[in-house]
Enzyme design. Structure first.
Site, PDB file in Angstrom:
ATOM      1  N   THR A  12       0.875  -1.179   0.000  1.00 29.86           N
ATOM      2  CA  THR A  12       0.000   0.000   0.000  1.00 29.86           C
ATOM      3  C   THR A  12       0.902   1.215   0.000  1.00 29.86           C
ATOM      4  O   THR A  12       1.839   1.284   0.785  1.00 29.86           O
ATOM      5  CB  THR A  12      -0.871   0.021   1.270  1.00 29.86           C
ATOM      6  OG1 THR A  12      -1.905  -0.926   1.104  1.00 29.86           O
ATOM      7  CG2 THR A  12      -1.486   1.389   1.516  1.00 29.86           C
ATOM      8  N   ARG A  43     -15.914  -2.532   4.269  1.00 29.46           N
ATOM      9  CA  ARG A  43     -14.863  -2.214   5.257  1.00 29.46           C
ATOM     10  C   ARG A  43     -14.003  -1.050   4.756  1.00 29.46           C
ATOM     11  O   ARG A  43     -13.592  -1.005   3.608  1.00 29.46           O
ATOM     12  CB  ARG A  43     -13.986  -3.452   5.471  1.00 29.46           C
ATOM     13  CG  ARG A  43     -12.833  -3.254   6.447  1.00 29.46           C
ATOM     14  CD  ARG A  43     -11.535  -2.928   5.735  1.00 29.46           C
ATOM     15  NE  ARG A  43     -10.390  -2.939   6.662  1.00 29.46           N
ATOM     16  CZ  ARG A  43      -9.195  -2.473   6.344  1.00 29.46           C
ATOM     17  NH1 ARG A  43      -8.961  -1.978   5.138  1.00 29.46           N
ATOM     18  NH2 ARG A  43      -8.218  -2.513   7.214  1.00 29.46           N
ATOM     19  N   VAL A  44     -13.746  -0.100   5.622  1.00 28.70           N
ATOM     20  CA  VAL A  44     -12.854   1.012   5.292  1.00 28.70           C
ATOM     21  C   VAL A  44     -11.674   0.954   6.253  1.00 28.70           C
ATOM     22  O   VAL A  44     -11.859   0.763   7.460  1.00 28.70           O
ATOM     23  CB  VAL A  44     -13.591   2.366   5.433  1.00 28.70           C
ATOM     24  CG1 VAL A  44     -12.625   3.529   5.239  1.00 28.70           C
ATOM     25  CG2 VAL A  44     -14.728   2.455   4.426  1.00 28.70           C
ATOM     26  N   GLY A  45     -10.481   1.103   5.720  1.00 26.96           N
ATOM     27  CA  GLY A  45      -9.280   1.044   6.562  1.00 26.96           C
ATOM     28  C   GLY A  45      -8.846   2.424   7.018  1.00 26.96           C
ATOM     29  O   GLY A  45      -9.599   3.399   6.978  1.00 26.96           O
ATOM     30  N   ASP A  46      -7.616   2.488   7.457  1.00 25.03           N
ATOM     31  CA  ASP A  46      -7.046   3.740   7.955  1.00 25.03           C
ATOM     32  C   ASP A  46      -6.645   4.688   6.829  1.00 25.03           C
ATOM     33  O   ASP A  46      -6.606   5.912   7.008  1.00 25.03           O
ATOM     34  CB  ASP A  46      -5.794   3.449   8.789  1.00 25.03           C
ATOM     35  CG  ASP A  46      -4.732   2.758   7.941  1.00 25.03           C
ATOM     36  OD1 ASP A  46      -5.062   1.762   7.257  1.00 25.03           O
ATOM     37  OD2 ASP A  46      -3.581   3.222   7.925  1.00 25.03           O
ATOM     38  N   THR A  99       1.098   2.195   7.118  1.00 22.59           N
ATOM     39  CA  THR A  99       0.764   1.026   6.323  1.00 22.59           C
ATOM     40  C   THR A  99       0.558  -0.144   7.276  1.00 22.59           C
ATOM     41  O   THR A  99       1.028  -0.113   8.410  1.00 22.59           O
ATOM     42  CB  THR A  99       1.875   0.722   5.293  1.00 22.59           C
ATOM     43  OG1 THR A  99       1.493  -0.412   4.517  1.00 22.59           O
ATOM     44  CG2 THR A  99       3.207   0.438   5.953  1.00 22.59           C
ATOM     45  N   GLY A 100      -0.144  -1.155   6.809  1.00 22.16           N
ATOM     46  CA  GLY A 100      -0.368  -2.330   7.650  1.00 22.16           C
ATOM     47  C   GLY A 100      -1.823  -2.469   8.041  1.00 22.16           C
ATOM     48  O   GLY A 100      -2.717  -1.983   7.335  1.00 22.16           O
ATOM     49  N   GLY A 132      -5.006  -1.682   9.138  1.00 21.93           N
ATOM     50  CA  GLY A 132      -5.618  -0.370   9.315  1.00 21.93           C
ATOM     51  C   GLY A 132      -6.409  -0.216  10.597  1.00 21.93           C
ATOM     52  O   GLY A 132      -6.453   0.866  11.187  1.00 21.93           O
TER      53      GLY A 132
HETATM   54  C1  SD4 Z   1      -5.669  -0.938   5.222  1.00 19.46           C
HETATM   55  N1  SD4 Z   1      -3.607   0.125   5.854  1.00 19.46           N
HETATM   56  O1  SD4 Z   1      -6.599  -0.887   4.434  1.00 19.46           O
HETATM   57  C2  SD4 Z   1      -4.306  -0.483   4.754  1.00 19.46           C
HETATM   58  C3  SD4 Z   1      -3.586  -1.643   4.177  1.00 19.46           C
HETATM   59  C4  SD4 Z   1      -2.137  -1.445   4.027  1.00 19.46           C
HETATM   60  O2  SD4 Z   1      -0.057  -2.224   3.449  1.00 19.46           O
HETATM   61  O3  SD4 Z   1      -1.578  -0.433   4.317  1.00 19.46           O
HETATM   62  N2  SD4 Z   1      -1.403  -2.404   3.571  1.00 19.46           N
HETATM   63  O4  SD4 Z   1      -5.790  -1.364   6.365  1.00 19.46           O
END
Ligand code: SD4
Length: 336
Positions: free
Chosen positions: A196, A224-227, A247-248, A250
């Site tokens: 990402t 679903r919505v992430g960060d 990243t990661g 969320g």
């Molecule tokens: C999420 N943070 O949708 C994003 C995914 C992501 O590396 O960053 N992946 O949670």
């Protein structure tokens, strides 16, 4: 007291209240960001400008952003152009076209952008449009809103000349079909979570912008919505202090408002490195933290051009283009 000193000295809560009206606000009629002058060196710190950093090994994106900055374009143009490279790359299965779908087979994109004035635009749950980041920029510049979601975001994009496309590639479709046979939702460290793109740039004027674009976590629930598209969580920019992007997983970033936290810690005097480490600390030190099973990584830059990055697990990296060098640097991490 000058505003800048006041901001530096104020407490976190005080700052949030006191400068609330100058932090991110939706741009109603914000001018297009076309700054151009050529202050090539930040004289105070000797950090050569411009400067670009990004999450993971996305050196084609930092290269593209750098080319933009070298033409004296704004940091806003640079971060948008950098993100577009990753969004158009069908082999990158975590961003834009070719992204892995949700569990119902829909590729849904989240993106946001913040400019030097703290204006913010985002799209969440956007389908069929490759360049989610450019739609987010349009939301910021051409609407009275900050966030457009789902069908409304798609309609807005189509009305503004974006092309509708099928973003589910054969490769991502095959993997999704294989996943469905078991349907276990376990986002894997540095695999489903890699790539990402979050990108921060400081232009020749010393102005900072940031952008972030993702297809989110593979096989997430529909809706679903992430960060990544949420200001303060996935991305935050305060041009007087610095910027951070995440990243990661969320959900963990959202719960700790990670990027805003990092910028506020830098405002209080922490280096970008210290601030990123403390933000990871907030996640791993929660009483019920399950951090051994997920990854989060942060990158940050301050107004002096210093940078920092840190993650929970091994495997995270930061791309950095500065002083004519485009590098990918492995990140330090918490779980040793
Ligand atoms: C999420 N943070 O949708 C994003 C995914 C992501 O590396 O960053 N992946 O949670």
């Amino acid at each position: 007291m000058k505003r800048r000193n006041f901001i530096k000295n104020a407490s976190l809560t005080g700052v949030a209240l006191a400068v609330g009206n100058t932090l991110a606000h939706c741009a109603t009629n914000s001018p297009k960001d076309n700054s151009s002058s050529a202050a090539v060196i930040d004289k105070k710190t000797k950090v050569p400008l411009p400067l670009v950093i990004a999450t993971w090994d996305v050196r084609q994106s930092t290269q593209r952003a750098w080319e933009e900055l070298k033409k004296n374009s704004s940091s806003l143009d640079a971060v948008e152009q950098g993100c577009k490279i990753a969004e158009a790359d069908k082999k990158n299965q975590t961003v834009g076209n070719g992204g892995r779908p949700d569990r119902d087979g829909h590729v849904t994109l989240d993106a946001c952008i913040i400019n030097k004035n703290g204006n913010y635009g985002a799209v969440v749950d956007l389908e069929h449009i490759t360049h989610a980041i450019s739609v987010a920029r349009k939301v910021m510049e051409d609407t009275p809103h900050c966030i457009l979601a789902g069908k409304g975001a798609e309609k807005f994009a189509l009305e503004n000349g974006f092309k509708a496309e099928n973003l589910l590639t054969e490769a991502s479709k095959k993997e999704w079909e294989a996943w469905k046979t078991k349907s276990n939702y376990h986002p894997k460290i540095n695999i489903e979570n890699h790539d990402t793109i979050g990108i921060l740039a400081m232009d020749n004027n010393g102005d900072i912008s940031g952008a972030c674009t993702t297809s989110g976590l593979a096989y997430k629930m529909a809706g679903r919505v992430g960060d990544s598209p949420i200001i303060g969580a996935g991305l935050f920019v305060d041009n007087e202090v610095g910027a951070a992007v995440a990243t990661g997983l969320g959900e963990e970033v959202l719960k700790t408002v990670g990027s805003f936290l990092i910028v506020e810690l830098m405002r209080q005097g922490k280096t970008p490195q210290e601030a990123c480490e403390e933000a990871i600390g907030r996640i791993v030190n929660k009483p019920d933290s399950n951090y051994k099973n997920f990854q989060v990584g942060y990158i940050a830059m301050n107004k002096k051009g210093e940078t920092g990055f840190y993650a929970i697990h091994k495997g995270f990296s930061m791309s950095k283009f500065n002083d004519d060098k485009n590098e990918n640097l492995p990140s330090d991490y918490y779980v040793k």
